[in-house]
Design a protein around this motif. Sequence first.
Motif, mmCIF file in Angstrom:
data_model
loop_
_atom_site.group_PDB
_atom_site.id
_atom_site.type_symbol
_atom_site.label_atom_id
_atom_site.label_comp_id
_atom_site.label_asym_id
_atom_site.label_seq_id
_atom_site.Cartn_x
_atom_site.Cartn_y
_atom_site.Cartn_z
ATOM 1 N N GLU A 99 9.434 6.199 8.651
ATOM 2 C CA GLU A 99 10.083 7.505 8.771
ATOM 3 C C GLU A 99 9.116 8.671 8.586
ATOM 4 O O GLU A 99 9.468 9.825 8.882
ATOM 5 N N ALA A 100 7.873 8.414 8.146
ATOM 6 C CA ALA A 100 6.959 9.517 7.879
ATOM 7 C C ALA A 100 5.579 9.347 8.508
ATOM 8 O O ALA A 100 4.749 10.249 8.403
ATOM 9 N N SER A 101 5.316 8.218 9.182
ATOM 10 C CA SER A 101 3.989 8.012 9.755
ATOM 11 C C SER A 101 4.075 7.158 11.001
ATOM 12 O O SER A 101 5.037 6.399 11.193
ATOM 13 N N LEU A 102 3.036 7.277 11.828
ATOM 14 C CA LEU A 102 2.990 6.558 13.092
ATOM 15 C C LEU A 102 1.539 6.185 13.361
ATOM 16 O O LEU A 102 0.640 7.027 13.260
ATOM 17 N N GLY A 103 1.300 4.912 13.687
ATOM 18 C CA GLY A 103 -0.031 4.438 14.053
ATOM 19 C C GLY A 103 -0.073 4.110 15.533
ATOM 20 O O GLY A 103 0.755 3.336 16.020
ATOM 21 N N LEU A 104 -1.036 4.681 16.263
ATOM 22 C CA LEU A 104 -1.072 4.591 17.717
ATOM 23 C C LEU A 104 -2.438 4.144 18.224
ATOM 24 O O LEU A 104 -3.454 4.389 17.573
ATOM 25 N N ASP A 135 10.857 15.507 9.407
ATOM 26 C CA ASP A 135 10.338 16.605 10.228
ATOM 27 C C ASP A 135 8.839 16.792 10.046
ATOM 28 O O ASP A 135 8.210 17.529 10.813
ATOM 29 N N LEU A 136 8.264 16.150 9.023
ATOM 30 C CA LEU A 136 6.828 16.187 8.772
ATOM 31 C C LEU A 136 6.307 14.757 8.842
ATOM 32 O O LEU A 136 6.750 13.887 8.094
ATOM 33 N N MET A 137 5.378 14.500 9.752
ATOM 34 C CA MET A 137 4.865 13.155 9.985
ATOM 35 C C MET A 137 3.339 13.169 9.922
ATOM 36 O O MET A 137 2.705 14.234 10.037
ATOM 37 N N THR A 138 2.750 11.992 9.789
ATOM 38 C CA THR A 138 1.314 11.824 10.029
ATOM 39 C C THR A 138 1.153 10.854 11.188
ATOM 40 O O THR A 138 1.910 9.889 11.321
ATOM 41 N N VAL A 139 0.162 11.123 12.032
ATOM 42 C CA VAL A 139 -0.095 10.299 13.212
ATOM 43 C C VAL A 139 -1.547 9.850 13.164
ATOM 44 O O VAL A 139 -2.460 10.674 13.091
ATOM 45 N N SER A 140 -1.763 8.542 13.215
ATOM 46 C CA SER A 140 -3.116 7.986 13.208
ATOM 47 C C SER A 140 -3.435 7.425 14.578
ATOM 48 O O SER A 140 -2.669 6.632 15.129
ATOM 49 N N MET A 141 -4.589 7.830 15.139
ATOM 50 C CA MET A 141 -5.045 7.307 16.425
ATOM 51 C C MET A 141 -6.520 7.632 16.591
ATOM 52 O O MET A 141 -6.978 8.687 16.160
ATOM 53 N N GLY A 142 -7.248 6.700 17.172
ATOM 54 C CA GLY A 142 -8.655 6.924 17.443
ATOM 55 C C GLY A 142 -9.481 7.230 16.212
ATOM 56 O O GLY A 142 -10.455 7.982 16.291
ATOM 57 N N GLY A 143 -9.111 6.670 15.064
ATOM 58 C CA GLY A 143 -9.850 6.912 13.836
ATOM 59 C C GLY A 143 -9.514 8.226 13.162
ATOM 60 O O GLY A 143 -10.130 8.574 12.146
#
Length: 275
Positions: A51-56, A87-95
């Motif tokens: 619910e608060a983060s996404l790894g891509l 409504d506030l997320m963290t997104v991780s991608m490409g390091g």
Amino acid sequence: MNADSVCYRTFSPAGDGGKTVVVFPDATGDLQARAAASGEPLNVFVEAGNEASLGLRVFTPTREKGSSDSAGVAALTWWAATRPVSDLMTVSMGGETLDAQLCGGEWLLRQGAVVVEDVVGDLSVLGLGVRPAWTARTERPNFVVDVPDLAALDAFPANSEAIRVVNHETGTTGLIVYCLGGPARADVSFRAFGPLRGFTEDAASSNMLACVIGVLGHLGRLPTDTNLLKAAQRMPGAPSSLSAQFEVTASGVEVWVGGRADLQPQGTVLPVSDV
């Protein structure tokens, strides 16, 4: 596009333009082959999320790409359409790990504080003569110059060799040309060039818009009655519409950039599942 993916058009001003992104709800199998089979230039695979983060992971048809704001916005839009999220997320991608926020139904990604320096140079190679300009960066420095109006912006020639000369002379890696105003009540319009980065012109560049907003803050031209701006990116044949939120701080102008991601007719939102 396969049944195991959905397609979004990001930053589209009126159903065209912007960038097309295919979102895959899993990151299994041969990701490069799946990206190549999609038929679209940007493909994002969801590795993990809550619910608060996404790894891509982001791929073009030929290689794995680092981070992509267009891919991040598309993935966030799909993720929020399939389950409750913050409504506030963290997104991780490409390091990289980027902060994201939902603002007025659009996802915006934090670009950081923009550092701006004044430059006066001979831009005759660009057809602009001797004039004030600026360097602006959150990480990689861009050369920024203004033109009087939208007609001059649209007429600006995408001369890669001339742009390379200016970038080499100023120690920058990209060129941004902008003017105030624009179509559909845009606050600012701009074009973004990067032959030293491997592209002539970008259709939708969040970080380059952040640099423009940093320059406007440096010049005292940001509005005082709102912290939101609408921007039109004017690559010929591929217009984009982006949204930005800004805050003037002691270290520069802090900027978030994003926009709409519209599900394309051939796609349907996939059922909710845990990734």
